[in-house]
Write an enzyme that holds these catalytic residues in place. Structure first.
Site, short mmCIF file in Angstrom:
data_model
loop_
_atom_site.label_atom_id
_atom_site.label_comp_id
_atom_site.label_asym_id
_atom_site.label_seq_id
_atom_site.Cartn_x
_atom_site.Cartn_y
_atom_site.Cartn_z
N LEU A 56 7.49 65.91 -1.68
CA LEU A 56 7.64 65.31 -3.25
C LEU A 56 6.76 64.29 -3.46
O LEU A 56 6.20 64.11 -4.27
CB LEU A 56 9.08 65.46 -3.52
N GLU A 57 6.90 63.30 -2.52
CA GLU A 57 6.20 61.90 -2.63
C GLU A 57 5.00 62.01 -2.60
O GLU A 57 4.28 61.44 -3.43
CB GLU A 57 6.92 60.93 -1.55
N SER A 58 4.26 62.56 -1.42
CA SER A 58 2.91 62.32 -1.08
C SER A 58 2.27 63.41 -0.49
O SER A 58 1.15 63.18 -0.07
CB SER A 58 2.79 61.04 -0.32
#
Length: 188
Positions: A56-58
């Protein structure tokens, strides 16, 4: 972890149709990120699902840059320095995925303790900031993530994460469990 509600199901449909989750898991496998992250998180006694937060982040891109956050874990400069990473014009340890993974583990461990191991609230704190989430929980009189009225990005963060986990487990189990200690792989 809450497994079934309309907010999660909305994103399960999205991530089931596109190849985002598969792309991220393949990147993680090619770089052996999950193997390392699982071992670090295991030492910190964190839920194994959290090792997948970089989806989700990167999308497991250690050089990711959103403009205000950088690296695999998308740390802001303030959070990075609070958790032992050096950030200067000469060097930015947010981009060093091994170091930042240890910082992420410490940060998630602290968020878990702060929010009484309610990981939905802890993840909202990871995204929106723990003080922001704390303030709204007090103001709204609830510790239930699903009842909190948060800004849109933070409100969607947990359902997106849980949807990605669901899609990863169901559609790409061989990639999802890569690098997980056997004890975790059987319990996830």
């Amino acid at each position: 972890w809450k497994k079934n509600n309309s907010r999660i199901n909305k994103y399960i449909k999205v991530y089931s149709k596109n190849k985002h989750v598969q792309t991220c898991l393949l990147r993680a496998k090619s770089r052996r990120y999950l193997y390392y992250i699982h071992r670090v998180f295991y030492k910190y006694n964190l839920p194994p699902e959290l090792a997948h937060l970089p989806i989700l982040e990167s999308c497991f891109d250690s050089k990711a840059d959103s403009g205000h956050a950088r690296g695999l874990w998308q740390f802001t400069k303030a959070t990075a320095t609070d958790y032992g990473l050096k950030v200067s014009w000469m060097s930015d340890e947010r981009l060093h995925w091994r170091k930042s993974t240890h910082s992420a583990a410490r940060y998630l461990e602290k968020l878990g303790k702060r929010f009484n191991y309610n990981w939905e609230i802890a993840l909202a704190g990871y995204n929106g900031g723990p003080n922001y989430v704390d303030k709204l929980m007090k103001k709204q009189g609830t510790k239930n993530f699903w009842k909190l009225k948060l800004r849109q990005e933070t409100s969607e963060y947990v359902p997106k994460f849980l949807a990605m986990l669901h899609v990863a487990r169901k559609k790409y189990p061989e990639l999802y469990f890569q690098g997980a200690p056997k004890k975790w792989a059987s319990s996830s």
